[in-house]
Enzyme design. Structure first.
Site, mmCIF file in Angstrom:
data_model
loop_
_atom_site.group_PDB
_atom_site.id
_atom_site.type_symbol
_atom_site.label_atom_id
_atom_site.label_comp_id
_atom_site.label_asym_id
_atom_site.label_seq_id
_atom_site.Cartn_x
_atom_site.Cartn_y
_atom_site.Cartn_z
ATOM 1 N N HIS A 1 49.465 32.601 31.241
ATOM 2 C CA HIS A 1 50.058 33.821 31.795
ATOM 3 C C HIS A 1 50.285 34.718 30.583
ATOM 4 O O HIS A 1 51.227 34.499 29.808
ATOM 5 C CB HIS A 1 51.391 33.511 32.476
ATOM 6 C CG HIS A 1 51.252 33.059 33.888
ATOM 7 N ND1 HIS A 1 50.699 31.855 34.227
ATOM 8 C CD2 HIS A 1 51.572 33.673 35.066
ATOM 9 C CE1 HIS A 1 50.691 31.744 35.547
ATOM 10 N NE2 HIS A 1 51.218 32.839 36.080
ATOM 11 N N ASP B 1 47.566 34.838 43.433
ATOM 12 C CA ASP B 1 48.795 34.539 42.675
ATOM 13 C C ASP B 1 49.861 33.846 43.526
ATOM 14 O O ASP B 1 50.399 32.829 43.124
ATOM 15 C CB ASP B 1 49.371 35.810 42.028
ATOM 16 C CG ASP B 1 50.220 35.536 40.785
ATOM 17 O OD1 ASP B 1 50.092 34.447 40.194
ATOM 18 O OD2 ASP B 1 51.005 36.422 40.396
ATOM 19 N N TRP C 1 58.204 35.856 43.591
ATOM 20 C CA TRP C 1 57.543 36.973 42.922
ATOM 21 C C TRP C 1 56.909 37.945 43.906
ATOM 22 O O TRP C 1 56.779 39.121 43.640
ATOM 23 C CB TRP C 1 56.467 36.436 41.971
ATOM 24 C CG TRP C 1 57.017 35.777 40.752
ATOM 25 C CD1 TRP C 1 57.185 36.350 39.524
ATOM 26 C CD2 TRP C 1 57.487 34.428 40.626
ATOM 27 N NE1 TRP C 1 57.723 35.432 38.651
ATOM 28 C CE2 TRP C 1 57.925 34.246 39.298
ATOM 29 C CE3 TRP C 1 57.591 33.338 41.514
ATOM 30 C CZ2 TRP C 1 58.449 33.044 38.831
ATOM 31 C CZ3 TRP C 1 58.109 32.144 41.052
ATOM 32 C CH2 TRP C 1 58.536 32.001 39.724
ATOM 33 N N GLN D 1 57.028 27.434 32.924
ATOM 34 C CA GLN D 1 57.508 28.698 33.508
ATOM 35 C C GLN D 1 58.727 29.281 32.786
ATOM 36 O O GLN D 1 58.874 30.486 32.675
ATOM 37 C CB GLN D 1 57.836 28.475 34.990
ATOM 38 C CG GLN D 1 58.348 29.699 35.723
ATOM 39 C CD GLN D 1 57.301 30.787 35.893
ATOM 40 O OE1 GLN D 1 56.373 30.681 36.661
ATOM 41 N NE2 GLN D 1 57.439 31.877 35.136
ATOM 42 N N HIS E 1 43.659 31.470 40.688
ATOM 43 C CA HIS E 1 45.041 31.578 40.194
ATOM 44 C C HIS E 1 46.023 31.702 41.358
ATOM 45 O O HIS E 1 46.160 32.741 41.978
ATOM 46 C CB HIS E 1 45.166 32.807 39.282
ATOM 47 C CG HIS E 1 46.484 32.917 38.599
ATOM 48 N ND1 HIS E 1 46.608 33.017 37.227
ATOM 49 C CD2 HIS E 1 47.755 32.954 39.072
ATOM 50 C CE1 HIS E 1 47.880 33.114 36.896
ATOM 51 N NE2 HIS E 1 48.607 33.079 38.014
ATOM 52 N N HIS F 1 50.040 29.836 42.754
ATOM 53 C CA HIS F 1 51.170 28.940 42.434
ATOM 54 C C HIS F 1 51.537 28.201 43.717
ATOM 55 O O HIS F 1 52.385 28.651 44.488
ATOM 56 C CB HIS F 1 52.364 29.751 41.926
ATOM 57 C CG HIS F 1 52.114 30.476 40.642
ATOM 58 N ND1 HIS F 1 52.588 30.013 39.430
ATOM 59 C CD2 HIS F 1 51.441 31.617 40.366
ATOM 60 C CE1 HIS F 1 52.213 30.856 38.460
ATOM 61 N NE2 HIS F 1 51.518 31.845 39.005
ATOM 62 N N GLU G 1 52.104 39.518 30.970
ATOM 63 C CA GLU G 1 52.399 40.000 32.331
ATOM 64 C C GLU G 1 53.679 40.824 32.271
ATOM 65 O O GLU G 1 54.755 40.419 32.700
ATOM 66 C CB GLU G 1 52.561 38.824 33.314
ATOM 67 C CG GLU G 1 52.588 39.290 34.769
ATOM 68 C CD GLU G 1 52.918 38.193 35.770
ATOM 69 O OE1 GLU G 1 53.386 37.099 35.369
ATOM 70 O OE2 GLU G 1 52.713 38.436 36.977
HETATM 71 N N1 17E Z 1 55.235 33.096 37.565
HETATM 72 C C1 17E Z 1 55.020 34.139 36.719
HETATM 73 O O1 17E Z 1 55.409 34.065 35.542
HETATM 74 N N2 17E Z 1 54.374 35.220 37.166
HETATM 75 C C2 17E Z 1 53.941 35.302 38.420
HETATM 76 N N3 17E Z 1 53.290 36.398 38.830
HETATM 77 C C3 17E Z 1 54.173 34.232 39.323
HETATM 78 C C4 17E Z 1 54.828 33.147 38.846
HETATM 79 C C5 17E Z 1 53.717 34.311 40.746
HETATM 80 FE FE FE2 Z 2 50.657 33.708 38.054
#
Ligand code: 17E
Ligand code: FE2
Length: 417
Positions: free
Chosen positions: A212, A311, A317, A154, A57, A59, A215
């Site tokens: 995702h 990540d 982030w 996203q 994982h 980005h 989170e």
């Molecule tokens: N996008 C997201 O929604 N959450 C993250 N931790 C990252 C990107 C890195």
């Molecule tokens: Fe992520």
């Protein structure tokens, strides 16, 4: 080439690993003269050999953008999403610019012994140039790295006006995995719909799923139960991954008990991102502050597959990161109260075999006769010391060729003891 006197991770004894062309030809008990006359014999002196690290994982399309157009002041996930959205308007990057950043990040990962990576790619941009860039990168780096692409909406599947259309287009263009971000949708109902839609698209286009999921430090964020239950009903749990799931750290135990019954049956995979989520979560807490990590130890004890990832490498982030997964493991063991002996000596499974299962790498992964000669060597002869000293990767071998060689630092100390 022959690797002499190798220790194989998790196994006793010393072994000679003979590599013929791209294949591991034989693994035999170490013999003192096995490499005689072979110019390509490397004496590992008991150093540990493992299959390559798996980054489940990251980005890559966001890598190396931290600070433009601004730094994340709150340190939260949601400010990260805002900044990325602003950046797309302000910084007019070409496909080539994105490729260059991704390639730089991949080079860092290769240096640290990674040969398999799953990267999420933002597909909320109507040009889909990030995905185009990463599709090209995936082809270009094939000799050194296997890359899987997740189409990540996203800015939300239903929150973004074109979310659904863009996601479907991304899958048609060649993304391997369907993504989602239900906790970012405007309502709980939209979040639930987005999870169901992701699974439906995965069935339609024969893709994997990596969401995702939850989170957020909201104990009410319960999209994981939807993802697991739907995957269970469809019988596709092995193709489904729940990433982050940080809200699970805030769920009450009675609810979590019930949830675990579903998880054990659903057979889905989990990815925890210890460095990123220690940084991103707990941001709206006063003291005491939550760690914001999913229940890694309990999931593993329940027989659920969990792997660790990084990540981010310097993005809106997370401001740090250099591709090093052993460091993620070391921090993760602390954060998850997994610093007991048994968890320390098996910890590298979190970034090898467990990650490989998540990515669906079924064949040819592992230090075994007949497999591709894809393996790494770390600078220690002990599973325990690998974690304690965060042993560097001294060789990464791909298709029988050494693609990375690192000379460990040498220190001279002038002290009397
Ligand atoms: N996008 C997201 O929604 N959450 C993250 N931790 C990252 C990107 C890195
Ligand atoms: Fe992520």
């Amino acid at each position: 080439m022959i690797l002499q006197n190798a220790k194989i991770y998790g196994q006793a004894g010393k072994w000679d690993i003979a590599i013929n062309g791209e294949e591991i030809k034989s693994i035999t008990p170490a013999a003192n003269n096995s490499g005689d006359g072979d110019d390509n014999a490397v004496d590992l002196n008991g150093k540990i050999v493992l299959p390559p690290f798996v980054e489940p994982h990251i980005h890559l399309d966001y890598a190396l953008t931290a600070g433009t157009p601004r730094w994340n002041k709150s340190g939260s996930v949601f400010e990260g999403i805002e900044i990325w959205s602003e950046r797309k308007q302000i910084v007019k990057e070409t496909k080539e610019d994105i490729k260059q950043r991704a390639l730089k990040a991949i080079k860092m990962q290769i240096k640290h012994g990674i040969q398999h990576v799953r990267t999420h790619v933002d597909v909320s941009d109507p040009t889909l140039k990030g995905l185009e860039a990463l599709l090209e990168v995936k082809e270009e780096v094939k000799p050194w790295m296997d890359v899987q692409l997740v189409a990540l909406p996203q800015e939300g599947l239903y929150t973004h006006p074109k979310g659904e259309e863009l996601l479907e287009k991304a899958l048609k263009m060649g993304a391997d995995v369907v993504g989602g971000i239900p906790h970012y949708e405007l309502t709980r109902e939209d979040g639930v719909r987005s999870v169901i839609k992701a699974l439906e698209l995965a069935e339609k286009y024969e893709k994997l799923v990596d969401i995702h999921c939850d989170e957020i430090d909201d104990e009410q964020s319960r999209y994981l139960e939807v993802l697991a239950a739907e995957a269970l009903k469809l019988g596709i749990g092995d193709r489904v991954t729940a990433s982050h799931t940080t809200a699970m750290a805030s769920y009450n135990d009675a609810y979590t008990y019930k949830l675990f019954q579903t998880l054990k049956k659903a057979n889905i995979h989990f990815v925890a991102l210890p460095k990123a989520n220690l940084h991103l979560q707990g941001r709206f807490d006063n003291y005491p502050k939550r760690r914001g990590l999913t229940r890694v130890k309990e999931l593993l004890e329940a027989g659920v597959n969990v792997s660790f990832g990084l990540d981010s490498i310097m993005d809106p982030w997370y401001p740090l990161g250099d591709g090093n997964l052993i460091h993620v493991v070391e921090i993760g063991l602390h954060a998850c109260h997994m610093t007991d002996y048994d968890n320390i000596v098996t910890a590298l499974e979190l970034i090898t075999t467990n990650g490989a299962k998540t990515l669906g790498i079924k064949e040819g992964y592992g230090v075994k006769e007949g497999n591709k000669a894809n393996l790494i060597v770390i600078d220690t002869d002990s599973e325990y010391e690998a974690i304690r000293t965060q042993a560097p990767v001294i060789y990464s071998i791909r298709n029988g060729e050494i693609i990375v060689e690192t000379k460990p630092a040498e220190t001279t100390m002038n002290v009397p003891f």
